[in-house]
Design an enzyme around this catalytic site. Structure first.
Site, short mmCIF file in Angstrom:
data_model
loop_
_atom_site.label_atom_id
_atom_site.label_comp_id
_atom_site.label_asym_id
_atom_site.label_seq_id
_atom_site.Cartn_x
_atom_site.Cartn_y
_atom_site.Cartn_z
N GLU A 144 -2.51 -2.55 -4.43
CA GLU A 144 -2.84 -2.63 -3.01
C GLU A 144 -1.94 -3.67 -2.35
O GLU A 144 -2.24 -4.87 -2.37
CB GLU A 144 -4.30 -3.04 -2.84
CG GLU A 144 -5.28 -2.07 -3.44
CD GLU A 144 -6.63 -2.12 -2.72
OE1 GLU A 144 -7.04 -1.08 -2.21
OE2 GLU A 144 -7.23 -3.20 -2.65
N GLU B 195 -9.08 -9.40 -0.71
CA GLU B 195 -9.98 -10.18 0.16
C GLU B 195 -10.70 -11.26 -0.65
O GLU B 195 -10.95 -12.35 -0.15
CB GLU B 195 -10.98 -9.24 0.86
CG GLU B 195 -10.30 -8.46 1.97
CD GLU B 195 -10.95 -7.13 2.31
OE1 GLU B 195 -12.08 -6.87 1.89
OE2 GLU B 195 -10.28 -6.33 3.01
C1 PEP Z 1 -9.07 -1.81 0.53
O1 PEP Z 1 -9.62 -2.73 1.10
O2 PEP Z 1 -9.17 -1.73 -0.72
C2 PEP Z 1 -8.30 -0.87 1.32
C3 PEP Z 1 -7.37 -0.17 0.71
O3 PEP Z 1 -8.59 -0.78 2.66
P1 PEP Z 1 -7.98 0.27 3.73
O4 PEP Z 1 -8.01 1.62 3.08
O5 PEP Z 1 -8.87 0.15 4.90
O6 PEP Z 1 -6.58 -0.18 4.00
#
Ligand code: PEP
Length: 250
Positions: A166, A96
């Protein structure tokens, strides 16, 4: 043996009162966890959460920090300020921040080095977009983010680095990478770290998976060879969901 680390990224949720109340409840629910437990509240909530977690097994991370130590940087928060309130870790390079605030690898790297110099542990987030994955660029993207994010970091400082893989397409979407896909990406990251810092640094590196981790999928993800924890967004906002993730093997 790598110690599993489960971290909750609260993003822009929970003010000081709600945050302190939340961690008191969480502390009771996760007191017997074998995993390392971390929560990352918004800046204004940090000191209340640090106070409320004293004497518990919960550690506190910030979600970001300035690339400067002090001075005329309106709206920024320094590593020293974080340390003063008792923060031990900082999340850097979250997707983000990369996409909404145009943070470059170079900028993230400056913050990584500063955080390490100041004695903070870093959770460095990396991950590909769906478009990049579909174009077959997974390996190149991860390699680039790892090499650039860790540029100038010493092998000794790698003790204070956690990498969070991620995949951007799995964050907040309810879509999770399959355990095999995630494991494969983690193996690529570990391989790149071995190239940069040597095998023993790579073998001890904690690599978290992040992207729609829930109580229902945490066990199978954590069973994979290269997955050593989770960075959890949405499901870290309720004790009902976060505690069973943290205590997945209790
Ligand atoms: C994050 O923003 O680091 C994340 C993994 O979000 P979520 O678990 O909601 O997918």
């Amino acid at each position: 043996m790598r110690k599993v680390c489960i971290a909750g990224n609260w993003k822009m949720n929970m003010g000081p009162q709600e945050g302190a109340k939340f961690v008191k409840e969480l502390a009771e629910a996760v007191k017997d966890a074998s995993a390392r437990v971390v929560v990352a509240p918004p800046f204004v909530t940090l000191s209340g959460v640090v106070a409320a977690t004293k004497g518990t097994n919960i550690e506190v991370a910030a979600q970001n920090m300035s690339d400067h130590l002090k001075g005329a940087f309106t709206g920024e928060v320094s590593a020293e300020m974080l340390k003063e309130v008792g923060v031990k870790l900082v999340i850097l390079g979250h997707s983000e921040r990369r996409t909404l605030y145009q943070e470059s690898d170079e900028f993230i790297n400056a913050k990584v080095k500063l955080a390490l110099e100041e004695g903070l542990e870093v959770i460095l987030c990396v991950g590909e977009t769906l478009d990049e994955r579909e174009k077959g660029q997974l390996e190149a993207v991860l390699k680039h983010q790892v090499v650039e994010g860790l540029r100038g970091v010493t092998p000794q400082q790698m003790d204070s680095i956690i990498v969070a893989y991620e995949p951007v397409w799995a964050i907040g979407t309810g879509k999770t990478a399959t355990p095999d896909d995630a494991n494969q990406a983690h193996a690529l990251i570990r391989g790149e770290v071995a190239t940069l810092f040597g095998k023993s640094v790579a073998e001890s590196l904690i690599i978290q998976y992040g992207g729609s981790v829930k109580p229902s999928n945490v066990k199978e993800l954590m069973a994979m060879e290269h997955i050593d924890g989770a960075l959890v967004g949405g499901a870290s906002l309720t004790v009902e969901q976060f505690a069973p993730i943290v205590c997945y093997n209790n």
